[in-house]
Scaffold this motif. Structure first.
Motif, PDB file in Angstrom:
ATOM      1  N   LEU A   8       0.850  -1.185   0.000  1.00 42.01           N
ATOM      2  CA  LEU A   8       0.000   0.000   0.000  1.00 42.01           C
ATOM      3  C   LEU A   8       0.885   1.234   0.000  1.00 42.01           C
ATOM      4  O   LEU A   8       2.061   1.172   0.339  1.00 42.01           O
ATOM      5  CB  LEU A   8      -0.956   0.004   1.195  1.00 42.01           C
ATOM      6  CG  LEU A   8      -0.370   0.087   2.604  1.00 42.01           C
ATOM      7  CD1 LEU A   8      -0.076   1.512   3.003  1.00 42.01           C
ATOM      8  CD2 LEU A   8      -1.367  -0.496   3.566  1.00 42.01           C
ATOM      9  N   LEU A  29      -3.357   4.485  -0.591  1.00 42.46           N
ATOM     10  CA  LEU A  29      -3.689   3.875  -1.879  1.00 42.46           C
ATOM     11  C   LEU A  29      -3.480   2.377  -1.699  1.00 42.46           C
ATOM     12  O   LEU A  29      -2.388   1.931  -1.346  1.00 42.46           O
ATOM     13  CB  LEU A  29      -2.788   4.401  -2.995  1.00 42.46           C
ATOM     14  CG  LEU A  29      -2.868   5.897  -3.302  1.00 42.46           C
ATOM     15  CD1 LEU A  29      -1.951   6.243  -4.479  1.00 42.46           C
ATOM     16  CD2 LEU A  29      -4.288   6.326  -3.585  1.00 42.46           C
ATOM     17  N   PRO A  31      -3.345  -1.286  -3.365  1.00 44.52           N
ATOM     18  CA  PRO A  31      -3.173  -1.872  -4.696  1.00 44.52           C
ATOM     19  C   PRO A  31      -4.179  -2.987  -4.966  1.00 44.52           C
ATOM     20  O   PRO A  31      -4.547  -3.742  -4.069  1.00 44.52           O
ATOM     21  CB  PRO A  31      -1.752  -2.426  -4.643  1.00 44.52           C
ATOM     22  CG  PRO A  31      -1.524  -2.732  -3.198  1.00 44.52           C
ATOM     23  CD  PRO A  31      -2.298  -1.693  -2.435  1.00 44.52           C
ATOM     24  N   TRP A  37      -5.620   1.166  -8.216  1.00 44.25           N
ATOM     25  CA  TRP A  37      -5.491   1.469  -6.801  1.00 44.25           C
ATOM     26  C   TRP A  37      -6.848   1.891  -6.250  1.00 44.25           C
ATOM     27  O   TRP A  37      -7.609   2.581  -6.917  1.00 44.25           O
ATOM     28  CB  TRP A  37      -4.500   2.611  -6.592  1.00 44.25           C
ATOM     29  CG  TRP A  37      -3.120   2.297  -7.049  1.00 44.25           C
ATOM     30  CD1 TRP A  37      -2.652   2.338  -8.340  1.00 44.25           C
ATOM     31  CD2 TRP A  37      -2.029   1.879  -6.247  1.00 44.25           C
ATOM     32  NE1 TRP A  37      -1.336   1.980  -8.370  1.00 44.25           N
ATOM     33  CE2 TRP A  37      -0.914   1.692  -7.102  1.00 44.25           C
ATOM     34  CE3 TRP A  37      -1.871   1.652  -4.880  1.00 44.25           C
ATOM     35  CZ2 TRP A  37       0.321   1.293  -6.629  1.00 44.25           C
ATOM     36  CZ3 TRP A  37      -0.627   1.249  -4.413  1.00 44.25           C
ATOM     37  CH2 TRP A  37       0.456   1.067  -5.279  1.00 44.25           C
ATOM     38  N   ALA A  50     -11.774   1.233  -7.435  1.00 44.00           N
ATOM     39  CA  ALA A  50     -10.411   1.127  -7.952  1.00 44.00           C
ATOM     40  C   ALA A  50     -10.286   1.921  -9.242  1.00 44.00           C
ATOM     41  O   ALA A  50     -11.202   1.930 -10.073  1.00 44.00           O
ATOM     42  CB  ALA A  50     -10.062  -0.335  -8.193  1.00 44.00           C
ATOM     43  N   GLU A  53      -3.634   5.162 -10.607  1.00 44.67           N
ATOM     44  CA  GLU A  53      -2.935   5.709  -9.442  1.00 44.67           C
ATOM     45  C   GLU A  53      -3.106   7.223  -9.291  1.00 44.67           C
ATOM     46  O   GLU A  53      -3.350   7.729  -8.197  1.00 44.67           O
ATOM     47  CB  GLU A  53      -1.445   5.361  -9.526  1.00 44.67           C
ATOM     48  CG  GLU A  53      -0.656   5.758  -8.309  1.00 44.67           C
ATOM     49  CD  GLU A  53       0.784   5.294  -8.374  1.00 44.67           C
ATOM     50  OE1 GLU A  53       1.471   5.411  -7.353  1.00 44.67           O
ATOM     51  OE2 GLU A  53       1.242   4.820  -9.445  1.00 44.67           O
TER      52      GLU A  53
END
Length: 126
Positions: A8, A29, A31, A37, A50, A53
């Motif tokens: 994370l 964040l 994963p 993310w 999700a 990023e």
């Protein structure tokens, strides 16, 4: 050859007084598969679905801390979902006050361990 899972990632605000030191933690964040993310609070509750990023980080920066002042839905064990206000958050537990005016509660709230509860911003669907 095995690959290590992506850890994370902490999202921190810039430190105005000491730019070389990390600032306040505003969220995480988390994963997931395919390089996506999940934007999350400081205690790991999702702030949205999700995504890539960059977008996930912007959601954390925009809503990470402010979301802690909003009403949350909490389910401890097999109990029903209930609305609550967060009073204090730690990585492994939250202190909350149930949003039920008829419930007798201690003024300082109730500690709930995150490994024993589910917590989310949106009302549950069932």
């Amino acid at each position: 050859m095995t690959t290590q899972p992506t850890p994370l990632r902490e999202v921190r605000r810039l430190n105005d007084w000491a730019p070389d030191e990390p600032g306040e933690l505003v969220g995480l964040l988390l994963p997931v598969d395919d390089g996506e993310w999940v934007p999350a609070t400081v205690f790991g509750a999702a702030l949205g679905p999700a995504t890539d990023e960059e977008l996930a980080e912007s959601i954390v920066r925009e809503r990470g801390l402010s979301s802690l002042a909003e009403r949350w839905w909490v389910r401890v064990g097999d109990a029903d979902w209930r609305e609550a206000w967060l009073l204090e958050v730690k990585p492994d537990r939250i202190r909350l006050r149930w949003d039920d005016p008829m419930l007798m509660q201690m003024g300082h709230g109730e500690w709930v361990r995150l490994d024993e509860a589910q917590i989310q911003r949106i009302p549950p669907t069932s």
